[in-house]
Design an enzyme around this catalytic site. Structure first.
Site, short mmCIF file in Angstrom:
data_model
loop_
_atom_site.label_atom_id
_atom_site.label_comp_id
_atom_site.label_asym_id
_atom_site.label_seq_id
_atom_site.Cartn_x
_atom_site.Cartn_y
_atom_site.Cartn_z
N MET A 205 0.84 -1.20 0.00
CA MET A 205 0.00 0.00 0.00
C MET A 205 0.88 1.26 0.00
O MET A 205 0.40 2.35 0.31
CB MET A 205 -0.94 -0.01 1.21
CG MET A 205 -1.89 -1.21 1.18
SD MET A 205 -3.44 -0.91 2.04
CE MET A 205 -2.85 -0.61 3.69
N GLY A 206 2.15 1.10 -0.30
CA GLY A 206 3.02 2.27 -0.43
C GLY A 206 3.53 2.80 0.90
O GLY A 206 3.40 2.14 1.93
N HIS B 289 9.01 1.27 3.47
CA HIS B 289 10.10 1.30 4.45
C HIS B 289 10.97 0.06 4.24
O HIS B 289 10.74 -0.73 3.30
CB HIS B 289 9.54 1.38 5.87
CG HIS B 289 8.47 0.36 6.16
ND1 HIS B 289 8.71 -0.99 6.15
CD2 HIS B 289 7.16 0.50 6.43
CE1 HIS B 289 7.61 -1.64 6.43
NE2 HIS B 289 6.63 -0.76 6.60
N HIS C 274 9.19 -3.35 3.60
CA HIS C 274 8.79 -3.57 2.21
C HIS C 274 10.01 -3.87 1.35
O HIS C 274 9.98 -4.74 0.48
CB HIS C 274 8.11 -2.32 1.64
CG HIS C 274 6.86 -1.89 2.33
ND1 HIS C 274 6.79 -0.77 3.12
CD2 HIS C 274 5.62 -2.44 2.34
CE1 HIS C 274 5.56 -0.64 3.59
NE2 HIS C 274 4.83 -1.63 3.14
N LYS D 292 4.95 -10.08 9.23
CA LYS D 292 4.37 -9.06 10.12
C LYS D 292 2.84 -9.12 10.10
O LYS D 292 2.21 -8.99 11.13
CB LYS D 292 4.86 -7.69 9.63
CG LYS D 292 3.97 -6.53 9.96
CD LYS D 292 4.54 -5.72 11.05
CE LYS D 292 3.81 -4.46 11.35
NZ LYS D 292 2.67 -4.11 10.57
N ASP D 293 2.27 -9.32 8.89
CA ASP D 293 0.83 -9.47 8.76
C ASP D 293 0.52 -10.96 8.68
O ASP D 293 0.18 -11.49 7.61
CB ASP D 293 0.34 -8.73 7.51
CG ASP D 293 0.61 -7.24 7.61
OD1 ASP D 293 -0.27 -6.51 8.07
OD2 ASP D 293 1.72 -6.81 7.26
N ARG E 26 2.13 2.71 9.31
CA ARG E 26 1.31 3.40 10.32
C ARG E 26 2.15 3.97 11.46
O ARG E 26 1.63 4.78 12.24
CB ARG E 26 0.23 2.46 10.86
CG ARG E 26 -0.87 2.18 9.83
CD ARG E 26 -2.10 1.51 10.44
NE ARG E 26 -3.23 1.53 9.53
CZ ARG E 26 -3.57 0.53 8.69
NH1 ARG E 26 -2.85 -0.58 8.69
NH2 ARG E 26 -4.60 0.65 7.90
P1 AMP Z 1 1.44 -2.91 3.48
O1 AMP Z 1 2.02 -1.84 2.60
O2 AMP Z 1 1.37 -2.53 4.92
O3 AMP Z 1 0.16 -3.49 2.93
O4 AMP Z 1 2.50 -4.11 3.44
C1 AMP Z 1 2.88 -4.69 2.23
C2 AMP Z 1 3.68 -5.94 2.51
O5 AMP Z 1 4.84 -5.60 3.27
C3 AMP Z 1 2.90 -6.97 3.34
O6 AMP Z 1 3.18 -8.27 2.84
C4 AMP Z 1 3.45 -6.77 4.72
O7 AMP Z 1 3.37 -7.93 5.53
C5 AMP Z 1 4.89 -6.42 4.41
N1 AMP Z 1 5.49 -5.71 5.55
C6 AMP Z 1 5.03 -4.59 6.15
N2 AMP Z 1 5.81 -4.26 7.21
C7 AMP Z 1 6.78 -5.21 7.28
C8 AMP Z 1 7.87 -5.44 8.17
N3 AMP Z 1 8.15 -4.64 9.20
N4 AMP Z 1 8.66 -6.53 7.94
C9 AMP Z 1 8.38 -7.36 6.90
N5 AMP Z 1 7.37 -7.19 6.04
C10 AMP Z 1 6.57 -6.14 6.22
#
Ligand code: AMP
Length: 282
Positions: free
Chosen positions: A31-32, A35, A38, A150-151, A188
Protein backbone atom coordinates in the site's frame (compact mmCIF):
# COMPACT_ATOMS: atom_id res chain seq x y z
CA UNK A 1 14.00 6.31 -13.18
CA UNK A 2 11.99 3.17 -12.52
CA UNK A 3 9.04 2.63 -14.85
CA UNK A 4 5.59 3.24 -13.39
CA UNK A 5 2.32 2.14 -14.99
CA UNK A 6 -1.24 2.89 -13.92
CA UNK A 7 -3.41 0.62 -16.07
CA UNK A 8 -3.93 -3.14 -16.17
CA UNK A 9 -3.34 -3.05 -19.92
CA UNK A 10 0.11 -1.42 -19.56
CA UNK A 11 1.09 -3.80 -16.78
CA UNK A 12 0.06 -6.84 -18.82
CA UNK A 13 1.98 -5.60 -21.86
CA UNK A 14 5.17 -5.13 -19.82
CA UNK A 15 4.91 -8.58 -18.23
CA UNK A 16 4.08 -10.20 -21.60
CA UNK A 17 7.26 -8.70 -23.09
CA UNK A 18 9.31 -10.23 -20.26
CA UNK A 19 7.57 -13.58 -20.64
CA UNK A 20 8.37 -13.61 -24.35
CA UNK A 21 12.02 -13.40 -23.41
CA UNK A 22 11.60 -16.28 -20.95
CA UNK A 23 12.11 -14.10 -17.86
CA UNK A 24 10.68 -15.06 -14.46
CA UNK A 25 8.53 -12.57 -12.54
CA UNK A 26 8.33 -11.77 -8.81
CA UNK A 27 5.55 -9.67 -7.31
CA UNK A 28 5.36 -7.58 -4.12
CA UNK A 29 1.93 -6.11 -3.31
CA UNK A 30 2.00 -3.04 -1.03
CA UNK A 31 0.00 0.00 0.00
CA UNK A 32 3.02 2.27 -0.43
CA UNK A 33 4.81 4.61 2.01
CA UNK A 34 7.57 2.08 1.74
CA UNK A 35 10.10 1.30 4.45
CA UNK A 36 12.88 -1.23 4.97
CA UNK A 37 10.30 -3.96 5.68
CA UNK A 38 8.79 -3.57 2.21
CA UNK A 39 12.27 -3.28 0.75
CA UNK A 40 13.26 -6.63 2.28
CA UNK A 41 10.42 -8.23 0.29
CA UNK A 42 11.49 -6.45 -2.91
CA UNK A 43 15.12 -7.48 -2.40
CA UNK A 44 14.12 -11.11 -1.94
CA UNK A 45 11.92 -10.96 -5.04
CA UNK A 46 14.73 -9.38 -7.05
CA UNK A 47 17.15 -12.07 -5.88
CA UNK A 48 14.81 -14.93 -6.83
CA UNK A 49 13.33 -13.62 -10.11
CA UNK A 50 14.55 -11.97 -13.31
CA UNK A 51 12.01 -9.14 -12.99
CA UNK A 52 10.17 -7.70 -9.99
CA UNK A 53 6.84 -5.86 -9.99
CA UNK A 54 5.77 -3.80 -6.96
CA UNK A 55 2.15 -2.71 -6.70
CA UNK A 56 1.30 0.41 -4.72
CA UNK A 57 -2.42 0.61 -4.10
CA UNK A 58 -4.21 1.82 -0.98
CA UNK A 59 -7.09 -0.60 -1.34
CA UNK A 60 -10.35 1.06 -0.26
CA UNK A 61 -12.10 -2.32 0.07
CA UNK A 62 -9.96 -3.41 3.01
CA UNK A 63 -10.66 -0.32 5.14
CA UNK A 64 -13.69 -0.13 7.42
CA UNK A 65 -15.91 2.99 7.34
CA UNK A 66 -14.28 4.39 10.51
CA UNK A 67 -10.71 3.50 9.53
CA UNK A 68 -7.81 5.56 8.19
CA UNK A 69 -8.27 5.28 4.38
CA UNK A 70 -8.32 9.05 3.75
CA UNK A 71 -5.31 9.80 5.94
CA UNK A 72 -3.26 6.68 5.12
CA UNK A 73 0.25 8.05 4.37
CA UNK A 74 1.25 8.38 0.72
CA UNK A 75 4.51 9.45 -0.96
CA UNK A 76 4.87 8.08 -4.49
CA UNK A 77 8.10 9.98 -5.25
CA UNK A 78 9.87 8.47 -2.23
CA UNK A 79 8.34 5.05 -2.99
CA UNK A 80 9.78 5.09 -6.51
CA UNK A 81 13.25 5.67 -5.08
CA UNK A 82 12.77 2.95 -2.45
CA UNK A 83 11.62 0.47 -5.13
CA UNK A 84 14.54 1.26 -7.43
CA UNK A 85 17.06 1.05 -4.57
CA UNK A 86 15.74 -2.40 -3.60
CA UNK A 87 15.99 -3.71 -7.16
CA UNK A 88 12.40 -3.53 -8.50
CA UNK A 89 11.82 -3.15 -12.24
CA UNK A 90 8.25 -1.90 -12.51
CA UNK A 91 5.69 -0.19 -10.28
CA UNK A 92 1.96 -0.73 -10.76
CA UNK A 93 0.02 2.08 -9.09
CA UNK A 94 -3.56 2.01 -10.35
CA UNK A 95 -6.26 4.53 -9.44
CA UNK A 96 -9.16 3.09 -7.44
CA UNK A 97 -11.38 3.30 -10.57
CA UNK A 98 -8.98 1.07 -12.51
CA UNK A 99 -9.31 -1.68 -9.89
CA UNK A 100 -12.97 -1.09 -9.06
CA UNK A 101 -14.92 0.16 -12.08
CA UNK A 102 -18.53 1.20 -11.34
CA UNK A 103 -20.11 -2.21 -12.05
CA UNK A 104 -17.58 -4.09 -9.87
CA UNK A 105 -19.37 -6.77 -7.81
CA UNK A 106 -16.86 -9.55 -6.95
CA UNK A 107 -15.93 -10.53 -3.40
CA UNK A 108 -13.35 -13.17 -2.49
CA UNK A 109 -14.20 -14.50 0.93
CA UNK A 110 -11.87 -16.91 2.71
CA UNK A 111 -13.80 -18.30 5.65
CA UNK A 112 -12.29 -19.71 8.85
CA UNK A 113 -8.80 -18.29 8.73
CA UNK A 114 -10.19 -14.75 8.15
CA UNK A 115 -12.49 -14.83 11.14
CA UNK A 116 -10.51 -14.39 14.40
CA UNK A 117 -7.88 -11.83 15.45
CA UNK A 118 -7.82 -8.86 13.01
CA UNK A 119 -10.80 -10.35 11.16
CA UNK A 120 -12.90 -10.05 14.32
CA UNK A 121 -11.78 -6.46 15.03
CA UNK A 122 -11.97 -5.34 11.40
CA UNK A 123 -15.10 -6.86 9.79
CA UNK A 124 -14.72 -7.21 6.02
CA UNK A 125 -11.00 -6.42 6.09
CA UNK A 126 -9.78 -9.78 4.81
CA UNK A 127 -12.50 -9.95 2.16
CA UNK A 128 -11.06 -6.67 0.87
CA UNK A 129 -7.52 -8.04 1.08
CA UNK A 130 -8.35 -11.36 -0.61
CA UNK A 131 -10.35 -9.64 -3.35
CA UNK A 132 -7.63 -7.17 -4.26
CA UNK A 133 -4.83 -9.73 -4.02
CA UNK A 134 -6.78 -12.19 -6.22
CA UNK A 135 -7.18 -9.41 -8.79
CA UNK A 136 -3.50 -8.46 -8.56
CA UNK A 137 -2.46 -12.12 -8.91
CA UNK A 138 -4.57 -12.42 -12.06
CA UNK A 139 -3.21 -9.17 -13.45
CA UNK A 140 0.50 -9.83 -12.79
CA UNK A 141 0.55 -13.67 -13.10
CA UNK A 142 3.87 -13.78 -11.29
CA UNK A 143 5.90 -16.89 -10.59
CA UNK A 144 6.30 -15.85 -6.95
CA UNK A 145 4.63 -13.30 -4.64
CA UNK A 146 6.19 -11.99 -1.42
CA UNK A 147 4.37 -11.25 1.85
CA UNK A 148 5.63 -10.17 5.27
CA UNK A 149 5.24 -12.34 8.35
CA UNK A 150 4.37 -9.06 10.12
CA UNK A 151 0.83 -9.47 8.76
CA UNK A 152 0.66 -13.12 9.82
CA UNK A 153 -3.09 -13.54 9.41
CA UNK A 154 -3.01 -11.88 5.98
CA UNK A 155 -0.30 -14.34 4.95
CA UNK A 156 -2.40 -17.28 6.17
CA UNK A 157 -5.47 -15.94 4.32
CA UNK A 158 -3.48 -15.52 1.09
CA UNK A 159 -1.98 -19.01 1.40
CA UNK A 160 -5.46 -20.50 1.91
CA UNK A 161 -6.81 -18.51 -1.05
CA UNK A 162 -3.94 -19.51 -3.35
CA UNK A 163 -4.36 -23.19 -2.46
CA UNK A 164 -8.16 -23.20 -2.69
CA UNK A 165 -8.35 -21.23 -5.96
CA UNK A 166 -5.41 -23.05 -7.63
CA UNK A 167 -3.51 -19.81 -8.05
CA UNK A 168 -0.36 -20.45 -10.01
CA UNK A 169 1.85 -18.06 -8.04
CA UNK A 170 4.06 -19.35 -5.23
CA UNK A 171 3.56 -17.53 -1.94
CA UNK A 172 6.83 -16.65 -0.20
CA UNK A 173 6.89 -15.32 3.38
CA UNK A 174 9.51 -12.90 4.64
CA UNK A 175 10.60 -12.24 8.25
CA UNK A 176 9.52 -9.14 10.21
CA UNK A 177 11.91 -6.20 9.85
CA UNK A 178 12.26 -4.12 13.04
CA UNK A 179 13.81 -0.82 14.02
CA UNK A 180 16.93 -0.95 16.18
CA UNK A 181 14.65 -0.41 19.21
CA UNK A 182 12.60 -3.52 18.35
CA UNK A 183 9.48 -1.81 16.96
CA UNK A 184 8.16 -3.66 13.89
CA UNK A 185 8.38 -1.31 10.91
CA UNK A 186 4.98 -0.19 9.65
CA UNK A 187 3.68 2.60 7.44
CA UNK A 188 1.31 3.40 10.32
CA UNK A 189 4.26 4.20 12.63
CA UNK A 190 4.20 7.57 10.82
CA UNK A 191 1.08 8.41 12.87
CA UNK A 192 2.97 8.13 16.18
CA UNK A 193 4.37 11.17 17.99
CA UNK A 194 7.63 10.81 19.94
CA UNK A 195 5.89 9.86 23.19
CA UNK A 196 3.69 7.29 21.43
CA UNK A 197 6.60 5.79 19.54
CA UNK A 198 8.33 5.19 22.86
CA UNK A 199 5.13 3.69 24.26
CA UNK A 200 4.77 1.40 21.22
CA UNK A 201 7.92 -0.45 22.24
CA UNK A 202 5.83 -2.22 24.90
CA UNK A 203 4.44 -4.47 22.13
CA UNK A 204 7.72 -6.00 20.93
CA UNK A 205 8.98 -6.06 24.53
CA UNK A 206 5.91 -7.97 25.72
CA UNK A 207 6.10 -10.42 22.82
CA UNK A 208 9.80 -11.01 23.49
CA UNK A 209 8.93 -11.82 27.11
CA UNK A 210 6.24 -14.23 25.88
CA UNK A 211 8.73 -15.94 23.61
CA UNK A 212 11.15 -16.30 26.54
CA UNK A 213 8.45 -18.04 28.58
CA UNK A 214 7.86 -20.50 25.72
CA UNK A 215 11.59 -21.05 25.31
CA UNK A 216 11.75 -21.68 29.06
CA UNK A 217 9.16 -24.47 28.72
CA UNK A 218 5.82 -22.75 29.39
CA UNK A 219 3.07 -24.63 27.52
CA UNK A 220 -0.14 -23.00 28.66
CA UNK A 221 -1.28 -20.50 26.02
CA UNK A 222 -3.50 -18.74 28.56
CA UNK A 223 -0.58 -18.13 30.90
CA UNK A 224 1.69 -16.82 28.17
CA UNK A 225 -1.07 -14.58 26.76
CA UNK A 226 -1.74 -13.24 30.26
CA UNK A 227 1.94 -12.40 30.77
CA UNK A 228 2.14 -10.61 27.41
CA UNK A 229 -1.02 -8.64 28.25
CA UNK A 230 0.31 -7.70 31.67
CA UNK A 231 3.48 -6.22 30.16
CA UNK A 232 1.52 -4.20 27.60
CA UNK A 233 -0.98 -3.03 30.22
CA UNK A 234 1.85 -1.37 32.19
CA UNK A 235 2.06 1.20 29.39
CA UNK A 236 -0.60 3.90 29.97
CA UNK A 237 -0.89 4.86 26.27
CA UNK A 238 -1.49 1.26 25.17
CA UNK A 239 -4.91 -0.34 24.81
CA UNK A 240 -4.95 -4.02 23.85
CA UNK A 241 -7.19 -5.12 21.00
CA UNK A 242 -6.07 -8.75 21.25
CA UNK A 243 -3.20 -10.95 22.38
CA UNK A 244 -3.70 -14.51 21.14
CA UNK A 245 -1.80 -17.72 20.63
CA UNK A 246 -3.12 -19.56 17.58
CA UNK A 247 -2.29 -22.18 14.98
CA UNK A 248 -0.17 -20.34 12.34
CA UNK A 249 -2.05 -21.90 9.40
CA UNK A 250 -5.68 -21.89 10.55
CA UNK A 251 -5.58 -19.04 13.11
CA UNK A 252 -7.60 -21.27 15.47
CA UNK A 253 -6.90 -20.70 19.19
CA UNK A 254 -4.45 -23.08 20.86
CA UNK A 255 -4.68 -23.98 24.55
CA UNK A 256 -1.89 -26.44 25.22
CA UNK A 257 1.19 -25.71 23.12
CA UNK A 258 2.83 -28.74 21.53
CA UNK A 259 3.49 -27.73 17.92
CA UNK A 260 4.21 -24.52 16.04
CA UNK A 261 2.19 -21.55 17.29
CA UNK A 262 1.73 -17.93 16.34
CA UNK A 263 1.59 -15.42 19.18
CA UNK A 264 -0.05 -12.30 17.75
CA UNK A 265 -0.95 -8.94 19.23
CA UNK A 266 -2.90 -5.89 18.09
CA UNK A 267 -2.59 -2.83 20.30
CA UNK A 268 -3.84 0.74 20.06
CA UNK A 269 -1.16 3.29 20.90
CA UNK A 270 -3.29 6.39 21.21
CA UNK A 271 -5.45 6.21 18.08
CA UNK A 272 -2.98 4.13 16.08
CA UNK A 273 -3.59 0.40 15.84
CA UNK A 274 -0.36 -1.60 15.55
CA UNK A 275 0.18 -5.33 15.08
CA UNK A 276 3.14 -7.57 15.80
CA UNK A 277 3.76 -11.28 16.36
CA UNK A 278 6.22 -14.12 16.58
CA UNK A 279 6.18 -17.77 15.60
CA UNK A 280 7.41 -20.37 18.07
CA UNK A 281 8.27 -23.98 17.45
CA UNK A 282 8.20 -23.99 13.66
P1 AMP B 1 1.44 -2.91 3.48
O1 AMP B 1 2.02 -1.84 2.60
O2 AMP B 1 1.37 -2.53 4.92
O3 AMP B 1 0.16 -3.49 2.93
O4 AMP B 1 2.50 -4.11 3.44
C1 AMP B 1 2.88 -4.69 2.23
C2 AMP B 1 3.68 -5.94 2.51
O5 AMP B 1 4.84 -5.60 3.27
C3 AMP B 1 2.90 -6.97 3.34
O6 AMP B 1 3.18 -8.27 2.84
C4 AMP B 1 3.45 -6.77 4.72
O7 AMP B 1 3.37 -7.93 5.53
C5 AMP B 1 4.89 -6.42 4.41
N1 AMP B 1 5.49 -5.71 5.55
C6 AMP B 1 5.03 -4.59 6.15
N2 AMP B 1 5.81 -4.26 7.21
C7 AMP B 1 6.78 -5.21 7.28
C8 AMP B 1 7.87 -5.44 8.17
N3 AMP B 1 8.15 -4.64 9.20
N4 AMP B 1 8.66 -6.53 7.94
C9 AMP B 1 8.38 -7.36 6.90
N5 AMP B 1 7.37 -7.19 6.04
C10 AMP B 1 6.57 -6.14 6.22
Amino acid sequence: MIKTVKTVKQLRAAVAAWRKRGLSVGFVPTMGFLHAGHQSLIKKAAAQNDRTVVSIFVNPMQFGPKEDLAKYPRDLAADKKACAAAGAHLIFCPEAGEMYPPAFAARVEISGVSEGLCGASRPGHFTGVATVVAKLFNIVQADRAYFGQKDAQQLAVIRRMAADLNINTRIISCPIVRGSDGLALSSRNAYLNARERQAALCISRALAAGRKMLEGGARSALKVEAAVRATINKEPLAKIDYVKIVDPQTMRPVRQINGAVLCAAAVFIGKTRLIDNFIFGA
